[in-house]
Design an enzyme around this catalytic site. Structure first.
Site, PDB file in Angstrom:
ATOM      1  N   ASP A 287      45.923  53.240  28.671  1.00 56.57           N
ATOM      2  CA  ASP A 287      46.677  54.343  29.260  1.00 56.57           C
ATOM      3  C   ASP A 287      47.959  54.626  28.487  1.00 56.57           C
ATOM      4  O   ASP A 287      48.297  55.774  28.230  1.00 56.57           O
ATOM      5  CB  ASP A 287      47.013  54.036  30.719  1.00 56.57           C
ATOM      6  CG  ASP A 287      47.849  55.137  31.352  1.00 56.57           C
ATOM      7  OD1 ASP A 287      47.399  56.311  31.322  1.00 56.57           O
ATOM      8  OD2 ASP A 287      48.938  54.835  31.871  1.00 56.57           O
TER       9      ASP A 287
ATOM     10  N   HIS B 281      36.797  36.901  48.248  1.00 59.97           N
ATOM     11  CA  HIS B 281      37.698  36.333  49.263  1.00 59.97           C
ATOM     12  C   HIS B 281      39.157  36.560  48.884  1.00 59.97           C
ATOM     13  O   HIS B 281      39.528  36.362  47.730  1.00 59.97           O
ATOM     14  CB  HIS B 281      37.467  34.822  49.396  1.00 59.97           C
ATOM     15  CG  HIS B 281      36.155  34.468  49.986  1.00 59.97           C
ATOM     16  ND1 HIS B 281      35.023  34.311  49.229  1.00 59.97           N
ATOM     17  CD2 HIS B 281      35.784  34.248  51.269  1.00 59.97           C
ATOM     18  CE1 HIS B 281      34.014  34.001  50.015  1.00 59.97           C
ATOM     19  NE2 HIS B 281      34.440  33.957  51.258  1.00 59.97           N
TER      20      HIS B 281
END
Length: 179
Positions: A149, A98
């Site tokens: 990363d 949701h």
């Protein structure tokens, strides 16, 4: 109203009934996936905390991170912002999640040269009808992926491990803490 929770490592008993968790709520009686209706639930202050760890294969990356000498920049600062941004966009990434109005999101990163690691703790709070576990998990994992990363040029042997919810409170289930 602002509600914040401090995490205490001591175990607490779950107030949830194990039988309530025996069925998958995102599967209909016919077996198809669907979004669970939360229309009958009460609005309460809900908090979730999730954690994970980035382990490095060498000491170099942790030292460079602590000294803010990584070529891509401030690893901890960028990972913190990435985690917060990810918490806010969780419903766009998890199909049956949701969309909720988050009232607070934080991501704390702790380096350990001794353990060659960064531990990430994400905390998300809302006043709503559904919990924020997915938002906390998304924040922690995205912060970890950002560390990966930004550090992959220095350490190709990093491992992200132990992603888990460690605290959930609010709603009918009350407070639950990982033992």
């Amino acid at each position: 109203m602002r509600c914040f929770t401090s995490f205490s490592p001591r175990p607490r008993e779950s107030t949830r009934n194990e039988e309530d968790n025996a069925r998958l709520t995102h599967v209909s009686d016919a077996g198809s996936a669907h979004m669970v209706s939360i229309s009958a639930k009460a609005v309460t202050c809900r908090t979730a905390m999730a954690t994970c760890t980035v382990r490095f294969s060498n000491q170099t990356a942790v030292s460079l991170i602590r000294e803010n000498q990584m070529k891509k920049g401030d690893v901890l600062g960028v990972a913190r912002i990435a985690g917060i941004m990810a918490a806010k966009r969780t419903a766009e990434l998890i199909p049956l999640c949701h969309p909720i109005a988050i009232s607070h999101a934080s991501v704390d990163l702790e380096t350990s040269e001794e353990h060659k690691s960064i531990t990430i703790l994400a905390t998300v709070t809302c006043d709503g009808k559904t919990g924020v576990e997915m938002e906390a998990l998304t924040a922690a994992s995205t912060a970890a992926l950002t560390v990966y990363d930004m550090c992959k040029a220095v350490d190709k042997g990093m491992v992200i491990e132990g992603l888990k919810v460690v605290l959930k409170e609010g709603g009918k289930g009350g407070r639950w803490e990982m033992h």
